[in-house]
Scaffold this active site. Sequence first.
Site, PDB file in Angstrom:
ATOM      1  N   CYS A 188       0.874  -1.224   0.171  1.00 59.04           N
ATOM      2  CA  CYS A 188      -0.038  -0.036   0.094  1.00 59.04           C
ATOM      3  C   CYS A 188       0.734   1.024   0.023  1.00 59.04           C
ATOM      4  O   CYS A 188       0.530   2.301  -0.477  1.00 59.04           O
ATOM      5  CB  CYS A 188      -0.823   0.057   1.050  1.00 59.04           C
ATOM      6  SG  CYS A 188      -2.218  -1.249   1.462  1.00 59.04           S
TER       7      CYS A 188
ATOM      8  N   HIS B  60      -9.586   2.575  -2.459  1.00 56.00           N
ATOM      9  CA  HIS B  60      -7.899   2.366  -2.245  1.00 56.00           C
ATOM     10  C   HIS B  60      -7.092   1.551  -3.397  1.00 56.00           C
ATOM     11  O   HIS B  60      -7.387   0.429  -3.113  1.00 56.00           O
ATOM     12  CB  HIS B  60      -7.783   1.721  -0.796  1.00 56.00           C
ATOM     13  CG  HIS B  60      -6.320   1.429  -0.565  1.00 56.00           C
ATOM     14  ND1 HIS B  60      -5.286   2.095  -0.797  1.00 56.00           N
ATOM     15  CD2 HIS B  60      -6.063   0.407   0.309  1.00 56.00           C
ATOM     16  CE1 HIS B  60      -4.286   1.704  -0.130  1.00 56.00           C
ATOM     17  NE2 HIS B  60      -4.732   0.625   0.482  1.00 56.00           N
TER      18      HIS B  60
ATOM     19  N   CYS C   6      -0.493   2.591   6.448  1.00 59.96           N
ATOM     20  CA  CYS C   6      -0.008   1.372   6.801  1.00 59.96           C
ATOM     21  C   CYS C   6       0.271   0.350   5.639  1.00 59.96           C
ATOM     22  O   CYS C   6      -0.538   0.911   4.579  1.00 59.96           O
ATOM     23  CB  CYS C   6      -0.931   0.770   7.691  1.00 59.96           C
ATOM     24  SG  CYS C   6      -2.511   0.200   6.807  1.00 59.96           S
TER      25      CYS C   6
END
Length: 416
Positions: free
Chosen positions: A92, A372, A402
């Site tokens: 991510c 996302h 994160c």
Amino acid sequence: MTEAYIIDTVRTPRGIGKMGKGALSQMHPEHLSATVLAALKERNGFDTADVDDVIWGVSAALGLQAGDIGRMAALDAGYDVRAGGVTLNRFCGSSITSTNFAAAMIMSGMAGLMVSGGMDMLSYANAYGMKMREAGFGGGMGVGNPRLQAKHPQSNQGVCADAIAAMEGITRAELEQLGVESQRRAAIALAEGRFAKSTIVVKDDEGNVILDHEEYPRPDTTAESLAQLKPAFEMFLNMPSQPGGKTYAELINQVYPGVDIKPIHHVGISSGVVDGAAAILLASKDYAEKHGLKPRARIVAMAETGDCPTLMLNGPVPAAKKVLEKAGLTKDDIDTWEVNEAFAVVVEKFIRDLDLDRTKVNPNGGSIALGHPIAGTGAILIGTALDELERTGGRYGLITMCAAGGMAPAIIIERI
């Protein structure tokens, strides 16, 4: 050390991440990446032969998303062949890291003009991943590596989110309040055009519009509607992470024995599954002045940190503390915070641990409302923070998120 400036940021709208349903799902990942690279060139008029490198993030590096998309997308976007391209993966956190690397190249004096960013097409990655699972390849970090799992058990991220909520005493109702607020803020931001400066229209080769708006938001979301949703990760608690292996819950209890994991996260308080890409143009002070590029922000400080890989999602707090220390700033100096809403508990814990003013954290909503696109999200958040600083007249923005494996990159920017 020279200054590293952000000249411009661009991003696509986010399309629903389901094959055949999302507007972007039929695009090639390299071409989706190329759309934002081409937009940077068109908007800023720089000579692409001067680009020292394109540093690109991709998390689901498989199938059509494997290989060096950074290079292929630059070629697809019509960049000069002298503009190199490289692709990295910090899950991510990939496009915050790609931006940090690009800025570091400039600050060291080894580059004058850089492009960073990233993308993921979850419509493609999930369809491809399903084929892999059907072929017998399981999920979870460290899958197929029993030695690593013995040292650092790594579970399903949703189960990790539920475990953290249990350990922190954070309730489902509190997380749903955050989810409703994310949708409310995103609806206001979209209605007021707060993302318009950085969001481009995605078109095909014939000039037909593929996507010109965010597909994921659900502005009619209420606390009552969220209360009706079933937990999304309950099925994983007692599911083996791989054939003959421990369950996802057992992997967490191996390190944190006795944690009673209650499944509470669901689609309304977890990040949306979408396709999308974002890119950032960076330049040195000298290059910007010589070529008439007007900076919008400067890079103040950057940090990368590791944290517990078993809980996986708790890196943003230590990353924020680390980057603040590097910048010589305190939390009170930050005007806007962008913390990825991978799961509601990540942001809720972040706000509580740092005792932050909630109005300054994700003021325009986040990934719960907007989606996302994994490796594209970090660059999106940097652009969102910059747009917000310009809208409100703020000075400093801190962006963090994160990343799988228990990591978190962070960056502080200052509006010019």
